[in-house]
Write an enzyme that holds these catalytic residues in place. Structure first.
Site: not given
Ligand code: C5P
Length: 218
Positions: A28-30
């Site tokens: 995923t990412n932030a």
């Protein structure tokens, strides 16, 4: 007096996506999804009908909008193609994972002393798929498409290139400090060559400015 937005439908993709490697772990990412919620709140305030296709977000959605929760990029892609024919404006604010495992593993990957090698497959470009549909649509409806870009190198030039490649009307260039933050600095570029640089401000204020720019295309 009815506002311009009262008969309009705004579709927003928002938040991160998750690509499961096994039942426990994912890529995923932030992204927090805050920009998406801010855009939805602003569209609602203006009087539009709003649908947000949202990946997992820690923040709660604003009142009065339809939320379509998704987890993976493929789910977001499917939902976007389902809802885009009714939309007058489509804003792709989601931070979509670029890759996925061809099929998530059913059992947890075990620790071994050897390096772990995974082959990832590219995910579909959702806003590009929406843009292709717009071109092939015979309804005569001119949908307005807005994307986001976050680049650490030559941000304005690469955003312009991205706007063209994806067939967008506008692109919002974000500073990488925007990820997960409450405030952000952005610039809005449009296909007519216009540029509006915004100051460091709340995402709600940025959303307001983005809708002022979208209005020029309606
Ligand atoms: O290509 P890049 O990921 O930098 O483009 C960012 C823009 O494209 C954002 O508007 C994002 O929501 C959208 N996007 C998408 N589907 C993807 C990747 C990005 O809709 N698979």
């Amino acid at each position: 007096m009815t506002s311009l937005w009262e008969n309009k439908t705004v579709l927003i993709t928002s938040g991160p996506t998750r690509e499961y490697l096994d039942p426990i772990r994912f890529l995923t990412n932030a992204s927090s999804g805050r920009m998406g919620w801010a855009l939805a709140r602003q569209a609602r305030r203006l009087g539009a009908r709003v649908t947000v296709i949202s990946g997992p977000s820690p923040d709660s959605p604003p009142q009065g909008i339809r939320v379509v929760p998704v987890v993976t990029a493929l789910q977001m892609h499917r939902a976007a193609l389902k809802f885009c024919p009714q939309a007058d404006v489509v804003i792709a604010a989601a931070a979509v994972s670029d890759w996925r495992l061809p099929a998530a593993l059913v059992h947890k990957i075990q620790r071994t002393p050897k390096n772990l090698r995974l082959t990832l497959k590219p995910n579909p470009d959702i806003i590009r798929a929406v843009s292709r549909r717009r071109k092939s649509s015979r309804s005569g409806l001119k949908q307005v498409l807005i994307g986001f870009a976050l680049e650490t190198r030559r941000p304005l030039a690469s955003a312009r290139e991205k706007m063209k490649r994806k067939g967008l009307d506008m692109i919002v260039v974000n500073d990488s400090s925007a990820l997960s933050a409450r405030r952000s600095r952005a610039a809005v570029l449009n296909r007519r060559g216009g540029i509006r640089k915004l100051p460091v401000q709340s995402k709600q204020a940025t959303a307001r400015a983005i809708f002022q720019e979208i209005r020029k295309f309606l």
